[in-house]
Design a protein around this motif. Structure first.
Motif, short mmCIF file in Angstrom:
data_model
loop_
_atom_site.label_atom_id
_atom_site.label_comp_id
_atom_site.label_asym_id
_atom_site.label_seq_id
_atom_site.Cartn_x
_atom_site.Cartn_y
_atom_site.Cartn_z
N THR A 120 46.52 -24.80 -80.24
CA THR A 120 45.22 -24.20 -80.52
C THR A 120 44.45 -24.04 -79.22
O THR A 120 44.44 -24.95 -78.38
CB THR A 120 44.40 -25.08 -81.49
N GLY A 121 43.81 -22.90 -79.07
CA GLY A 121 42.95 -22.65 -77.91
C GLY A 121 41.64 -22.06 -78.39
O GLY A 121 41.53 -21.61 -79.53
N TYR A 122 40.65 -22.06 -77.52
CA TYR A 122 39.32 -21.60 -77.89
C TYR A 122 38.88 -20.52 -76.90
O TYR A 122 38.68 -20.81 -75.71
CB TYR A 122 38.34 -22.77 -77.90
N LEU A 123 38.76 -19.29 -77.39
CA LEU A 123 38.34 -18.18 -76.54
C LEU A 123 36.84 -18.26 -76.36
O LEU A 123 36.08 -18.20 -77.34
CB LEU A 123 38.74 -16.84 -77.17
N ARG A 124 36.40 -18.38 -75.12
CA ARG A 124 34.99 -18.55 -74.79
C ARG A 124 34.62 -17.59 -73.66
O ARG A 124 35.48 -17.18 -72.89
CB ARG A 124 34.69 -20.00 -74.40
N ALA A 125 33.35 -17.27 -73.56
CA ALA A 125 32.87 -16.38 -72.49
C ALA A 125 31.52 -16.85 -72.01
O ALA A 125 30.64 -17.17 -72.82
CB ALA A 125 32.79 -14.95 -72.99
N THR A 126 31.36 -16.92 -70.70
CA THR A 126 30.08 -17.32 -70.12
C THR A 126 29.32 -16.09 -69.65
O THR A 126 29.92 -15.11 -69.21
CB THR A 126 30.28 -18.29 -68.95
#
Length: 196
Positions: A120-126
């Protein structure tokens, strides 16, 4: 420049995704055959052999009425983490760019399992949001920053596949295994000769 900006954002207290995130994410079909569809809160990649990869093209849109500064997208190993999950990579991303309202950018998330089994991974954007009196790149008066949690990504690594192919008369490689749609045909061969 990118490291300095990331350090400034982290120092300014990057927030988690908020309901007021200025970003909306879509799954993009590069062939144009289907329209962009919203990226759901969870996305499952197809089972992928270890050593191979499965891509997913994402369109990120500034859905707010403010100009934002896209810092970068990444896939972390926990929902509130910045530590990268090495089963996923992002390619085609132009980092540190300004997005006007309704502006968009594209990038590709690649699922490339390092081992067999589920991950499992978590797609994030700053990002930063433009407001009066702040600067996107200034350490003295940085614009408010945030982190959007775009989607929880899941996938399963499976055993590596054997790929078997041959070169035809024109020198092109033709797959036999896996997923060959037609059998290999040697043609008519007399009993006294052979074909390689």
């Amino acid at each position: 420049m990118r490291r300095l900006l990331c350090a400034l954002l982290l120092g300014a207290g990057l927030t988690q995704a908020q309901t007021s995130s200025p970003l909306t994410f879509y799954i993009h079909d590069t062939s144009g055959a289907t329209p962009d569809t919203p990226l759901t809160s969870s996305y499952a990649f197809a089972n992928t052999p270890q050593g191979s990869s499965t891509p997913l093209v994402i369109k990120a849109v500034n859905s707010s009425s403010s100009t934002i500064y896209w810092v970068q997208a990444f896939v972390s190993n926990a929902a509130n983490s910045t530590a990268a999950n090495d089963n996923f990579s992002i390619t085609g991303q132009v980092i540190d760019q300004v997005l006007a309202p309704s502006g968009s950018l594209f990038f590709t998330v690649n699922f490339a399992p390092k081992a067999t089994g589920a991950t499992t991974g978590y797609l994030r954007a700053t990002y930063q949001v433009q407001q009066p009196g702040c600067s996107f790149t200034s350490g003295a008066s940085p614009c408010p920053s945030g982190t959007a949690n775009a989607s929880t990504l899941t996938g399963a690594g499976i055993d590596p596949q054997l790929v078997l192919s041959y070169k035809n008369a024109s020198g092109s490689a033709v797959a036999l295994q896996p997923a060959s749609s037609t059998p290999f045909d040697f043609g008519n061969v007399s009993t006294s000769s052979s074909i390689t």
